[in-house]
Design an enzyme around this catalytic site. Structure first.
Site, short mmCIF file in Angstrom:
data_model
loop_
_atom_site.label_atom_id
_atom_site.label_comp_id
_atom_site.label_asym_id
_atom_site.label_seq_id
_atom_site.Cartn_x
_atom_site.Cartn_y
_atom_site.Cartn_z
N GLU A 1 4.38 2.69 -6.14
CA GLU A 1 4.96 2.16 -7.37
C GLU A 1 4.21 2.66 -8.59
O GLU A 1 4.77 2.75 -9.68
CB GLU A 1 5.03 0.62 -7.35
CG GLU A 1 3.71 -0.12 -7.60
CD GLU A 1 2.72 0.02 -6.46
OE1 GLU A 1 3.16 0.29 -5.31
OE2 GLU A 1 1.50 -0.10 -6.69
N ASP B 1 -6.62 5.79 -3.25
CA ASP B 1 -5.54 6.21 -4.15
C ASP B 1 -5.98 6.18 -5.61
O ASP B 1 -5.39 6.85 -6.45
CB ASP B 1 -4.31 5.31 -4.00
CG ASP B 1 -3.51 5.68 -2.77
OD1 ASP B 1 -4.04 6.47 -1.97
OD2 ASP B 1 -2.40 5.17 -2.61
N ASP C 1 9.28 27.34 -39.40
CA ASP C 1 8.50 26.56 -40.36
C ASP C 1 9.37 25.92 -41.45
O ASP C 1 9.14 24.80 -41.85
CB ASP C 1 7.37 27.39 -40.97
CG ASP C 1 7.81 28.79 -41.32
OD1 ASP C 1 9.03 29.02 -41.42
OD2 ASP C 1 6.94 29.66 -41.49
N ASP D 1 8.21 33.74 -34.93
CA ASP D 1 8.18 34.30 -36.27
C ASP D 1 7.05 35.31 -36.34
O ASP D 1 6.08 35.19 -35.61
CB ASP D 1 7.85 33.20 -37.29
CG ASP D 1 9.05 32.33 -37.57
OD1 ASP D 1 10.16 32.79 -37.33
OD2 ASP D 1 8.83 31.18 -38.00
N ASN E 1 -5.72 1.56 0.06
CA ASN E 1 -4.81 1.86 -1.04
C ASN E 1 -5.56 1.87 -2.37
O ASN E 1 -5.41 2.75 -3.20
CB ASN E 1 -3.71 0.80 -1.05
CG ASN E 1 -2.69 1.08 -2.13
OD1 ASN E 1 -2.26 2.20 -2.28
ND2 ASN E 1 -2.35 0.06 -2.89
N ALA F 1 0.83 -1.21 0.00
CA ALA F 1 0.00 0.00 0.00
C ALA F 1 0.86 1.25 0.00
O ALA F 1 0.55 2.23 -0.68
CB ALA F 1 -0.92 -0.01 1.21
N ASP G 1 15.10 26.21 -40.34
CA ASP G 1 14.79 26.53 -38.95
C ASP G 1 15.05 25.35 -38.02
O ASP G 1 15.13 25.52 -36.80
CB ASP G 1 13.31 26.92 -38.81
CG ASP G 1 13.01 28.27 -39.45
OD1 ASP G 1 13.94 29.07 -39.54
OD2 ASP G 1 11.86 28.49 -39.85
N ILE H 1 4.11 1.74 -0.83
CA ILE H 1 5.09 2.02 -1.89
C ILE H 1 4.35 2.60 -3.10
O ILE H 1 3.48 1.97 -3.66
CB ILE H 1 5.86 0.75 -2.28
CG1 ILE H 1 6.73 0.32 -1.11
CG2 ILE H 1 6.71 1.00 -3.52
CD1 ILE H 1 7.39 -1.02 -1.31
N ASN I 1 0.02 7.78 2.21
CA ASN I 1 0.89 6.65 2.55
C ASN I 1 1.62 6.87 3.86
O ASN I 1 1.77 5.94 4.66
CB ASN I 1 1.90 6.43 1.42
CG ASN I 1 1.21 5.95 0.16
OD1 ASN I 1 -0.01 5.75 0.16
ND2 ASN I 1 1.95 5.78 -0.91
P1 ATP Z 1 8.83 35.44 -40.71
O1 ATP Z 1 8.35 36.75 -40.23
O2 ATP Z 1 7.86 34.36 -40.45
O3 ATP Z 1 10.24 35.15 -40.35
P2 ATP Z 1 9.03 36.55 -43.24
O4 ATP Z 1 7.97 36.31 -44.23
O5 ATP Z 1 9.11 37.86 -42.62
O6 ATP Z 1 8.91 35.41 -42.24
P3 ATP Z 1 10.76 35.63 -45.24
O7 ATP Z 1 9.67 34.75 -45.70
O8 ATP Z 1 12.13 35.09 -45.10
O9 ATP Z 1 10.44 36.26 -43.86
O10 ATP Z 1 10.76 36.86 -46.18
C1 ATP Z 1 11.79 37.82 -46.13
C2 ATP Z 1 11.66 38.80 -47.26
O11 ATP Z 1 11.77 38.13 -48.49
C3 ATP Z 1 10.30 39.51 -47.28
O12 ATP Z 1 10.33 40.70 -46.55
C4 ATP Z 1 10.13 39.80 -48.77
O13 ATP Z 1 10.74 41.01 -49.09
C5 ATP Z 1 10.88 38.68 -49.44
N1 ATP Z 1 9.96 37.64 -49.88
C6 ATP Z 1 9.04 36.97 -49.14
N2 ATP Z 1 8.36 36.09 -49.86
C7 ATP Z 1 8.84 36.17 -51.12
C8 ATP Z 1 8.55 35.51 -52.36
N3 ATP Z 1 7.62 34.57 -52.43
N4 ATP Z 1 9.24 35.87 -53.44
C9 ATP Z 1 10.17 36.81 -53.37
N5 ATP Z 1 10.49 37.46 -52.27
C10 ATP Z 1 9.84 37.18 -51.14
#
Ligand code: ATP
Length: 886
Positions: free
Chosen positions: A284, A729, A631, A326, A725, A280, A635, A282, A697
């Site tokens: 476990e 318990d 994402d 982000d 127990n 009772a 990252d 312990i 206990n």
């Molecule tokens: P987070 O805030 O989530 O880090 P973010 O969108 O701010 O992401 P990125 O996606 O790396 O960061 O974008 C950085 C820059 O790249 C943007 O400010 C934009 O000028 C440019 N950019 C974003 N998406 C595109 C795209 N599809 N094609 C060309 N340039 C892009």
């Protein structure tokens, strides 16, 4: 012929599919029936029977069963059977608890199962990877894990990492052309992608040619089954503690037995009592209940849109002191709308909201039409250098793909530049966007077979690559003055919290190749886009709540520093004297230098994923427990290095999800806050039932010990000890695991990760309450025994009932760090019901005559109950008065 030797048409024919429509639903169904799910053979599960038997593997339980057997052989049938039944029921409860924990963990696994994008009936859809069949057309994107074996049919800069298969971690470039060679090893089949390997760069599409066990991975899968069960730090700590508690309980029980024998009790009686007491006392089952509590908490988190991939994260969540998040999509909605464009040195404003294609362009109050130079071309180029498409569903436009690109398509539509316009051009090659390059390019060919390059990206990246700019009268050299004007425009747009994007074009002569380093140089600047991405409305209050809970929120973004600053101010992340650091500043700093300023920094702008690792490290050096979101593929290292890696359920790649311990189903910052809140709560609940079980206990052992010291008869018989127990318990302890937090857990600071389970007075509460529970039980026994020394059963029933009542009252005391009076007992109806059912079982054992001889009980009077209630309440109430006076 092998798949890699066939060309795309041959494969299409062989698999009865066309690459631009995919399979029909009917075909998918048929093939699933024929080939089964796309799964590697499931790892063998522990059988139910083994799980049940495991409950009795405990050493003390075995000794008890042996002792009971001896009791049975000596003729004490009733006791022997009763003990056996109780042990059996106890085993069953343990079994169900473990099964429940396992089930919810399985469910979790299912929820975080990988997804894939497939083309079916001409529509792209997201499906669970296990539902993929041979012949499916799949999209391959950087960061994904390849869901099954696939023959590549289109690729742009596609690279994979196949170490899971070949052990080789260098990326392999993939293409779509057939290879004629015979007998190639998988690593040389460069037009194939293999299940479980990772896409590290680029994008493409492919046809699935093998699923499940019919993949290269399937053939070696049996070698890779990982059976090791992960335990959390708390479970490990409790297992350690359990060992100490076992020794202490055994010593005390041995003491009880020895004292009892010295006092003249029969050795055999004392032995059985001692073993029952040990079983009772312990704890476990503690680690198992912790797992159940963690699993239950995890279920609650799912309801709040957070999936925990590692149970240990639940504990760590409560310690989080910094959240690095982000911006795009997590703090903001990631619903981009172009609000402004900069062309010919003019700022034009765009009306209309979201993905609605209704809207107009204005130059200083005046509507702009097709006559305005360069605008239509710029919008057309934005449409061509693009990875998204527009879909109409129920009369509404939806963006399929990246919202930044989607916004450009909508902006083009508003000026009347339609998709048909784009179809006059052929995309020859794409250099995809990634957060490191911060730009994307395409090579296109027009109807006259003229090729040109379109590049779009972050303005600071693009502008240095431009040598010309478009003016109303045509192309001009881009001089200092023009450059300054553009830079000024970028700043102005960013100050208005707009995300900026520049676009540049260059005609190509025959010689250039996509691989050339200078390809994206000497561009002609066409203009800028400025788009808004509104903050999610629940984020601001969530940040505020985190602040109150002692958690700092930091914004990390690839966006322009001014855009980032403007949004951070809007969300109240950036205090008056808070610092903003840029990627290029981070490049020059060592981790130690960053450490000196990091506590004052709230925004990191224009960073690349590589910077995130540095940021995590600097915060950790300062003693913080860091949650980091991400994402993309790049990252993953930072997510892994952080204490709580958070990935995005919608936009996240498989690789980041795998590296993370928490997945946000809705990609929302506010969900991280909810998870932390829930994590804190779960930890508190675990402390609550540890307190309850251990104090109970302690009480059980002490009452026996005191009685032996005072040369009294046994206050409890073995079946009674085991019953206590089992009944007290079991259910009440589980119900404590479902308790709500006391007050607002988000008003306290984060927990120190080094803090032990028994800190903040938990240990002293266990000992003091346990001591009192033992004492009142003894008092009840002594009073009854004095009253009628001949009627030992009566005295034992009094002790038994007092012990149970003291515990059932104490369970309410455990809900609070203050006192039993601090909380409304009816708040947790599970607990009330659990206690009521325990009470009912108690009454049955005392008053139902057939059970009386089995449990050595006798009916009690009203007067007895008054005494029991007063004594039983004492351990909990006494401290209540004391705390209330304080
Ligand atoms: P987070 O805030 O989530 O880090 P973010 O969108 O701010 O992401 P990125 O996606 O790396 O960061 O974008 C950085 C820059 O790249 C943007 O400010 C934009 O000028 C440019 N950019 C974003 N998406 C595109 C795209 N599809 N094609 C060309 N340039 C892009």
């Amino acid at each position: 012929m092998k798949w890699y030797q066939l060309d795309v048409e041959q494969i299409e024919q062989k698999l009865h599919v066309t690459a631009n429509r995919g399979l029909t639903d009917k075909q998918v169904e048929q093939r699933r029936k024929e080939y089964g799910e796309n799964l590697l053979e499931a790892q063998k599960k522990t059988s139910r029977w083994l799980l049940f038997m495991k409950q009795f593997q405990d050493f003390m339980v075995m000794v008890l069963l042996a002792a009971t057997l001896i009791a049975g052989l000596l003729g004490e049938y009733i006791d022997a059977i009763a003990i056996m039944v109780i042990v059996l029921v106890n085993g069953l409860i343990g079994y169900f608890q473990e099964q429940k924990a396992e089930k919810s963990l399985d469910k979790l696994k299912e929820l975080s199962a990988p997804m894939a994008q497939v083309l079916r009936d001409g529509q792209w859809e997201k499906v669970n990877s296990k539902d993929i069949v041979v012949g499916d057309i799949v999209r391959l994107q950087s960061g994904d894990r390849i869901p099954a074996d696939v023959r590549i049919i289109q690729s742009s800069s596609l690279e994979t990492e196949e170490s899971a298969l070949t052990g080789e971690s260098l990326p392999v470039t993939k293409h779509a052309t057939a290879i004629s060679a015979d007998e190639l090893d998988p690593q040389d089949q460069t037009n194939m992608g293999f299940m479980g390997t990772m896409i590290t760069r680029g994008s493409g599409t492919g046809i699935i040619v093998g699923t499940g066990m019919n993949t290269v991975m399937g053939q070696i899968a049996s070698l890779m089954v990982n059976t090791k069960k992960m335990t959390t730090p708390l479970e490990r700590k409790l297992a350690e503690l359990g060992k100490i508690l076992i020794v202490v309980s055994l010593i005390l029980t041995a003491l009880v037995v020895v004292l009892g024998v010295i006092q003249g009790h029969q050795i055999y009686h004392m032995f059985l009592a001692g073993v029952s007491l040990a079983v009772a006392a312990i704890p476990e089952g503690l680690p198992a209940i912790v797992t159940v509590a963690l699993a239950l908490g995890v279920q609650r988190m799912i309801r709040r849109k957070a999936i925990v991939r590692k149970l240990s994260a639940v504990e760590t969540l409560g310690c989080a002191s910094v959240i690095c998040s982000d911006k795009t999509g997590t703090m903001t909605e990631n619903k981009m709308t172009v609000k402004e464009v900069f062309v010919n040195g003019d700022h034009l404003y765009v009306t209309g909201d979201g993905y609605d294609i209704r809207g107009d362009y204005f130059l200083r109050e005046k509507k702009v039409d097709g006559e305005y130079p360069n605008l239509e071309s710029m919008l057309l180029y934005g449409m061509l250098c693009n990875n998204s498409s527009l879909q109409v569903k129920r009369g509404k436009y939806l963006v399929d793909g990246n919202p930044t690109d989607g916004a450009l398509l909508i902006a083009a539509r508003k000026m009347g530049v339609s998709a048909m316009e784009g179809e006059k051009y052929r995309i020859v090659k794409e250099l995809p966007f990634d957060s490191d390059r911060k730009r994307m390019s395409v090579i296109v060919e027009d109807s006259n077979h003229m090729k040109f390059l379109i590049t779009k990206g972050a303005p600071e990246v693009l502008l240095p690559r431009c040598s010309y700019h478009m003016r109303p009268n045509g192309r001009e050299l881009l001089k200092e003055q023009g450059r300054n004007k553009i830079e000024q425009a970028i700043d102005q747009m960013a100050d208005r919290a707009l995300r900026t994007l520049a676009i540049g074009v260059k005609p190509l002569t025959k010689g250039e190749r996509a691989e050339d380093a200078f390809l994206e140089n000497d561009l002609t600047f066409y203009g800028l886009y400025g788009m808004i991405d509104p903050p999610r409305k629940e984020v601001k209050p969530a940040i505020e709540e985190c602040r109150r809970a002692g958690i700092k929120t930091v914004m990390i973004t690839g966006d322009h520093v001014k855009t980032a600053k403007a949004i951070a101010q809007n969300l109240n992340i950036l205090p008056e004297n808070g610092m903003v650091l840029e990627g290029r500043q981070l490049n020059k700093m060592s981790v130690t230098e960053l450490e000196d300023v990091i506590d004052d920094t709230y925004v990191f702008a224009r960073v690349t994923p590589e910077h995130k690792l540095k940021i995590v490290k600097a915060f950790q050096q300062r003693g913080h427990v860091v949650a980091m979101t991400g994402d993309g593929v790049n990252d993953a290292p930072a997510i892994k290095a952080s204490d709580i890696g958070v990935s995005m359920g919608i936009s996240g790649t498989d690789v980041t999800k795998e590296a993370s311990s928490l997945v946000l189903l809705d990609d929302n910052f506010a969900t991280i806050k909810s998870a932390i809140q829930e994590g804190r709560n779960i930890y508190e609940n675990i402390r609550k039932f540890i307190r309850y079980i251990l104090a109970s206990n302690v009480g059980e052992i002490l009452v026996m010990l005191f009685a032996m010291l005072l040369a009294l008869p046994l206050p409890l018989v073995p079946v009674q000890i085991l019953w206590v127990n089992l009944v007290t318990d079991g259910l009440p302890a589980m119900a404590l695991g479902m308790d709500r937090a006391e007050g607002d857990t988000m008003r306290k600071g984060p927990r120190d990760p080094k803090e032990g389970v028994f800190s903040n007075g938990l240990g002293s509460r266990i000992v003091s309450r346990g001591f009192l529970i033992g004492t009142v039980t003894l008092i009840a026994f002594m009073l009854a025994y004095q009253d009628d020394p001949a009627n030992l059963i009566y005295a034992q029933t009094m002790a038994f009932t007092t012990l149970v009542m003291a515990q059932l009252i104490h369970v309410f005391d455990c809900r609070s760090d203050q006192s039993i009076f601090a909380r409304n007992p009816f708040e947790n109806m599970y607990l009330v019901l659990a206690v009521l059912s325990s009470l009912l079982l108690l009454l049955v054992v005392i008053y139902w005559e057939p059970l009386q001889p089995i449990f050595h009980t006798t009916a009690l009077s009203m007067h007895d109950w008054m005494l029991i209630l007063v004594l039983g309440a004492l351990p909990s109430v006494l401290f209540g008065f004391q705390t209330n006076r304080k």
